[in-house]
Design a protein around this motif. Structure first.
Motif, PDB file in Angstrom:
ATOM      1  N   ILE A  35      19.714  16.268 -34.081  1.00  0.00           N
ATOM      2  CA  ILE A  35      19.489  15.693 -32.760  1.00  0.00           C
ATOM      3  C   ILE A  35      18.193  14.880 -32.794  1.00  0.00           C
ATOM      4  O   ILE A  35      17.182  15.354 -33.318  1.00  0.00           O
ATOM      5  N   ASN A  82      20.919   3.257 -29.045  1.00  0.00           N
ATOM      6  CA  ASN A  82      21.405   4.281 -29.986  1.00  0.00           C
ATOM      7  C   ASN A  82      20.340   4.729 -30.982  1.00  0.00           C
ATOM      8  O   ASN A  82      20.654   5.132 -32.102  1.00  0.00           O
ATOM      9  N   ASP A  85      19.484  10.433 -29.203  1.00  0.00           N
ATOM     10  CA  ASP A  85      20.687  11.115 -28.698  1.00  0.00           C
ATOM     11  C   ASP A  85      20.442  11.701 -27.315  1.00  0.00           C
ATOM     12  O   ASP A  85      21.302  11.650 -26.436  1.00  0.00           O
ATOM     13  N   VAL A 254      21.683  12.213 -21.895  1.00  0.00           N
ATOM     14  CA  VAL A 254      22.304  12.057 -23.207  1.00  0.00           C
ATOM     15  C   VAL A 254      23.173  10.810 -23.203  1.00  0.00           C
ATOM     16  O   VAL A 254      23.715  10.420 -22.162  1.00  0.00           O
ATOM     17  N   LYS A 255      23.300  10.191 -24.358  1.00  0.00           N
ATOM     18  CA  LYS A 255      24.199   9.028 -24.441  1.00  0.00           C
ATOM     19  C   LYS A 255      25.640   9.518 -24.461  1.00  0.00           C
ATOM     20  O   LYS A 255      25.953  10.570 -25.023  1.00  0.00           O
ATOM     21  N   PHE A 258      28.087  11.766 -27.260  1.00  0.00           N
ATOM     22  CA  PHE A 258      27.356  12.663 -28.148  1.00  0.00           C
ATOM     23  C   PHE A 258      28.086  13.993 -28.246  1.00  0.00           C
ATOM     24  O   PHE A 258      28.790  14.409 -27.323  1.00  0.00           O
TER      25      PHE A 258
END
Length: 427
Positions: A35, A82, A85, A254-255, A258
């Motif tokens: 992470i 990006n 995370d 969070v993107k 993930f």
């Protein structure tokens, strides 16, 4: 018997293999246990909190990388590119309308907005009184700058009528203490050294928001909090009066896309860290997913609604996770249970009977040779068949349901033994 076994078992075996192969295509691969977290400056609370997460997660064999930044808006950019995370940000920094690719997973603690100003012998009660002042609102890219810009704009304070600066908190504090800056806005935990130092300095005042309730209604992501007299230091009586504060919530985002498994183990550690009572929050108030301005990630929604699964309560997390991920294999297993059972039963019968029937080859050889042997050879064969009977008795262990076949074998051996004895008498 052998042919029957293979006729039944091989198709079943092939069907099982094919079913599991097809099912495996629908199983998500195990995630890479790594992470990357976007934090803030190294002297900030986000970074210190991330270090605690890192220590806990690495005990679970999850590698954690930390990226420093200027704050919330910078962190959002790192997610969008990006490069991270998971990231820290102030709730309300962005909304779902601005970016629906970033999901919220937890609010973790209150972050009060502190407004410190020079003590010039008069008290400031309203933000509008800061017009014409030199004001530091935090670095560009920070959550403080993003929030304070909105508040100043709604109070009519602009670059045209005031001096708005983007200093770091440390530099702004130094300038404020030197008298070269009028006001410092900072969003930070009550444990911040800057906050404690400025509260203790008699030359610096703190603004108590008289209209804190109004602000919390206008900005739905802000809460109205009260810092009571003496809360930070009873001996020094810090603060020396009740202070009304506005506070956002430090939020983890969070993107989209993930790993759900990594989000879940991350939230388990977040809960360990932030579940306790603190200066502003009650026991168990944090972490939560309340009043989010971003869409809440599905996995976070599930975790906060249901808590740990029964597998997680029994097994270490990664074992429970692997079992849960592979549960789809139960579909072909249950589907094939009946034909598998039907195939196993003939296999069992064949294996039990083979323990008995394997001896018949030798019995058959004895039977063929009797008519052509002389006396000496017959005596030798008699000795052999008696030893064979002893060997069968020691080696052949079968359940009671197969004892009929076993005694048939013994009877056939006895019959051959009797034929040999009869022929010896006649010679």
């Amino acid at each position: 018997m052998k042919n029957r076994f293979f006729t039944i078992s091989i198709p079943i075996l092939l069907l099982i293999i094919a079913s599991f192969y097809i099912t495996s295509k629908f199983v998500k691969p195990a995630p890479k246990k790594e992470i990357t977290i976007a934090t803030g400056t190294e002297d900030g609370n986000y970074y210190k909190t991330a270090l605690i997460y890192k220590e806990l997660l690495e005990k679970e064999k999850v590698k954690v990388n930390l990226i420093t930044s200027k704050g919330s808006m910078d962190n959002i950019k790192l997610l969008q590119e990006n490069k991270a995370d998971i990231a820290f940000m102030q709730n309300g920094s962005i909304t779902v309308q601005e970016d629906n690719s970033i999901k919220a997973i937890a609010s973790i603690y209150y972050e009060p907005l502190w407004v410190f100003y020079k003590n010039e012998g008069f008290k400031i009660d309203y933000i509008i009184q800061l017009i014409t002042k030199k004001i530091s609102i935090g670095e560009v890219g920070s959550g403080t700058q993003n929030l304070v810009s909105k508040i100043l704009k709604d109070n009519g304070i602009t670059k045209e009528n005031s001096t708005i600066l983007n200093y770091t908190n440390e530099k702004a504090k130094e300038l404020l203490l030197k008298g070269e800056l009028d006001t410092l806005f900072v969003v930070s935990s009550q444990n911040s050294e800057i906050v404690k130092e400025l509260l203790a300095n008699p030359n610096i005042n703190i603004l108590s928001f008289k209209r804190a309730k109004a602000y919390s209604r206008k900005y739905s992501y802000l809460e109205s909090l009260t810092l009571y007299e003496g809360t930070l230091d009873l001996y020094k009586n810090l603060p020396d009066e009740n202070i009304n504060l506005l506070a956002s919530a430090a939020t983890l985002v969070v993107k989209d896309g993930f790993s759900e498994e990594l989000i879940r183990i991350f939230l388990k550690k977040v809960k360990e860290v932030h579940n306790n009572k603190d200066l502003f929050a009650k026991q168990g108030e944090f972490p939560n997913i309340l009043n989010m301005k971003l869409e809440v990630h599905d996995e976070a929604q599930i975790y906060f609604q249901n808590g740990d699964t029964w597998l997680e309560k029994i097994f270490p997390y990664w074992i429970a996770s692997n079992i849960d991920r592979l549960k789809i294999f139960l579909i072909p297993l249950i589907t094939l249970m009946l034909p598998l059972y039907k195939g196993v039963f003939p296999l069992y019968q064949w294996s039990m009977r083979s323990k008995i029937y394997k001896w018949y080859e030798e019995v058959k050889d004895f039977d063929k040779k009797i008519g052509t042997l002389n006396k000496q050879e017959l005596e030798l064969e008699l000795e052999k068949i008696q030893k064979l009977q002893e060997e069968i008795s020691k080696e052949t262990k079968v359940p009671l349901s197969f004892m009929g076949e076993y005694y048939n074998l013994i009877m056939h051996i006895n019959l051959i033994e009797q034929r040999i004895k009869t022929k010896l008498k006649l010679i």
